[in-house]
Write a protein that holds these residues in place. Sequence first.
Motif, PDB file in Angstrom:
ATOM      1  N   GLU A 104       0.834  -1.207   0.000  1.00  0.00           N
ATOM      2  CA  GLU A 104       0.000   0.000   0.000  1.00  0.00           C
ATOM      3  C   GLU A 104       0.864   1.251   0.000  1.00  0.00           C
ATOM      4  O   GLU A 104       0.620   2.183  -0.779  1.00  0.00           O
ATOM      5  N   ARG A 162      -9.433   8.270  -6.876  1.00  0.00           N
ATOM      6  CA  ARG A 162     -10.517   9.098  -6.325  1.00  0.00           C
ATOM      7  C   ARG A 162      -9.964  10.271  -5.515  1.00  0.00           C
ATOM      8  O   ARG A 162     -10.472  11.389  -5.602  1.00  0.00           O
ATOM      9  N   LYS A 163      -8.926  10.022  -4.736  1.00  0.00           N
ATOM     10  CA  LYS A 163      -8.332  11.084  -3.927  1.00  0.00           C
ATOM     11  C   LYS A 163      -7.730  12.183  -4.809  1.00  0.00           C
ATOM     12  O   LYS A 163      -7.879  13.374  -4.516  1.00  0.00           O
ATOM     13  N   GLU A 217      -8.500   3.949  -4.704  1.00  0.00           N
ATOM     14  CA  GLU A 217      -8.517   4.989  -3.654  1.00  0.00           C
ATOM     15  C   GLU A 217      -7.693   6.203  -4.089  1.00  0.00           C
ATOM     16  O   GLU A 217      -8.105   7.351  -3.880  1.00  0.00           O
ATOM     17  N   GLN A 218      -6.534   5.959  -4.663  1.00  0.00           N
ATOM     18  CA  GLN A 218      -5.662   7.057  -5.089  1.00  0.00           C
ATOM     19  C   GLN A 218      -6.258   7.815  -6.273  1.00  0.00           C
ATOM     20  O   GLN A 218      -6.175   9.043  -6.324  1.00  0.00           O
ATOM     21  N   ARG A 247      -7.558  -2.029  -4.793  1.00  0.00           N
ATOM     22  CA  ARG A 247      -8.157  -1.175  -3.768  1.00  0.00           C
ATOM     23  C   ARG A 247      -7.382   0.125  -3.619  1.00  0.00           C
ATOM     24  O   ARG A 247      -7.952   1.224  -3.640  1.00  0.00           O
TER      25      ARG A 247
END
Length: 140
Positions: free
Chosen positions: A51, A103-104, A100-101, A96
């Motif tokens: 991650e 969207r961020k 997430e990255q 995942r």
Amino acid sequence: MSTATFASTPGYGQTLFDLLHYRQAVRVGDRVDISGQGGWDDDITFPESLEEEIVQAFENVERTLATVGATWTDVIAVDSFHIPAVEDTIGDAHNRVMVEQFRKRMGERAPIWTQIGVAALGAPGMRVEIRVTALVNRQD
């Protein structure tokens, strides 16, 4: 006639240029292409956590885009290269964090994206590499 402007990422960019003779970014007009960015630090070492490595790769993409006047919000295409955690599948451990990255860093905008599972990447211990194309000053 368009002019190509090449740039190296501050920090690790000069090291990679000296070792491997390449730049991390090129801008031609409003189009930006960057070379694959790994989750390395300025000493080209990788975190133990997958991650953390993916997050750092996204940070390195951001740093590299900035060298030629672009940001994640200018990105239109992403190619990501992954050492699969399980044979024959990239899997949730990668997906995942990637999502997430996205969207961020990009909000509701979504680029086109191709994931590629590979047997090896450019440095020992490397598990992910991200290459992007951006279009600066685009009209959405």
